[in-house]
Design an enzyme around this catalytic site. Structure first.
Site, mmCIF file in Angstrom:
data_model
loop_
_atom_site.group_PDB
_atom_site.id
_atom_site.type_symbol
_atom_site.label_atom_id
_atom_site.label_comp_id
_atom_site.label_asym_id
_atom_site.label_seq_id
_atom_site.Cartn_x
_atom_site.Cartn_y
_atom_site.Cartn_z
ATOM 1 C CG HIS A 17 -1.854 1.135 1.344
ATOM 2 N ND1 HIS A 17 -3.195 1.054 1.070
ATOM 3 C CD2 HIS A 17 -1.627 2.425 1.726
ATOM 4 C CE1 HIS A 17 -3.754 2.249 1.265
ATOM 5 N NE2 HIS A 17 -2.823 3.095 1.671
ATOM 6 C CD GLU A 18 1.750 3.650 3.644
ATOM 7 O OE1 GLU A 18 2.031 4.736 3.099
ATOM 8 O OE2 GLU A 18 0.680 3.450 4.237
ATOM 9 C CG ASP B 11 -5.090 6.627 1.265
ATOM 10 O OD1 ASP B 11 -4.510 7.471 1.959
ATOM 11 O OD2 ASP B 11 -4.676 5.460 1.097
ATOM 12 C CG HIS C 181 0.112 6.072 -0.854
ATOM 13 N ND1 HIS C 181 -1.025 6.561 -1.453
ATOM 14 C CD2 HIS C 181 -0.301 5.530 0.322
ATOM 15 C CE1 HIS C 181 -2.083 6.312 -0.668
ATOM 16 N NE2 HIS C 181 -1.669 5.681 0.413
#
Ligand code: ZN
Length: 292
Positions: A104-105, A180, A108
């Site tokens: 997930h990170e 988000d 981004h």
């Protein structure tokens, strides 16, 4: 669904930050090496309350190492904590949770890397901090006072990057992207209703300022546009966010190997700097000796 946090900018400029730092350091003893203008320069994105917190944290760190004055290194260490929250190393996550957070990170961060005009990634971490299980921090390189439409669209792409990475790798999404989605929807709404950035709607202002709403009036009475207009507005907002999702999907599938590489290093090291991320992407990552 608050799972991670992107650091958002709505803040004093360089001179403002230095002035704020001066005020808050009046009560403390500063070492000879402390230069408030350097600290101000290295903290774009921090608001007044953050700067006050930075001074307090630095004082705590200095006190903890039994120093009579605060030195520059204390400010440096306090900065991470203020910008990203307290580490919560005691939190137990399953290996699968960690993997989802890492991707997930990394999602981004990779979308940010490939988005023109985006603020550079400063740090990525999968150590839970504050309310967040992971954080991708971006810091603007220069002071910004005005944001072009392309920048705001890029922000939404980057916000979608986390969820899109989960979808790509695990063929599933999680509640972790809730915050988000909320932030992305708010940006899209402002673009359409406040900043005239929708070609379909044009440069019109819809709704009244939030402050007026907070005066206790009913929000529905504040609406100064028709039902039909409201449908077009909702449609435009969702079009902005869906387009951003497509953009993020494309970046992540085009650069899938980079996504895997970043996630792998994140799982191993838990925190990496923006520079480390860039060297992973650019394929010049050297084998760094592992800590512990
Ligand atoms: Zn996220």
């Amino acid at each position: 669904g608050r799972f991670d946090r992107q650091i958002v900018v709505d803040v004093p400029d360089l001179n403002g930050r230095e002035a704020i730092l001066k005020i808050h350091t009046r009560k403390v003893r500063l070492g000879k090496d402390v230069d408030l203008s350097i600290i101000a320069k290295s903290t774009p994105g921090l608001a007044g309350a953050d700067l006050e917190n930075l001074v307090n944290e630095s004082a705590l760190l200095a006190a903890r190492s039994n120093k009579k004055t605060i030195s520059m290194i204390d400010f440096e260490n306090a900065k991470d904590k203020v910008m990203m929250g307290n580490e919560r190393k005691s939190m137990i996550l399953t290996p699968q949770d960690k993997k989802v957070i890492a991707y997930h990170e990394a999602g981004h961060a990779l979308v940010a890397y490939h988005t023109k005009g985006a603020d550079p990634v400063h740090k990525i971490t999968i150590i839970p901090r504050g309310q967040a299980l992971g954080i991708t921090a971006q810091i603007p390189e220069v002071e910004r006072f005005n944001y072009p439409k392309s920048y705001m669209l890029g922000r939404i792409d980057i916000l979608m990057g986390g969820r899109c990475a989960e979808k790509l790798i695990f063929n599933d999404t999680s509640t972790g992207a809730g915050n988000d989605i909320e932030v992305a929807t708010n940006i899209a709404r402002k673009m359409v209703c406040d900043w005239g950035m929708s070609d379909k709607i044009g440069p019109l202002k819809f709704g009244k300022k939030d402050e007026e709403v907070f005066l206790g009036r009913d929000y529905s009475q504040q609406k100064n546009y028709s039902e039909e207009k409201s449908i077009i507005i909702d449609h435009e907002i969702s079009a902005f966010v869906k387009k951003a999702e497509l953009n993020a999907d494309k970046i992540l599938s085009d650069y899938r190997h980079q996504l895997d590489d970043i996630a792998k290093v994140l799982l191993d090291k838990e925190t990496i700097s923006g520079d480390e991320m860039r060297s992973i992407i650019e394929g010049v990552a050297e084998e760094t000796p592992k800590e512990e």
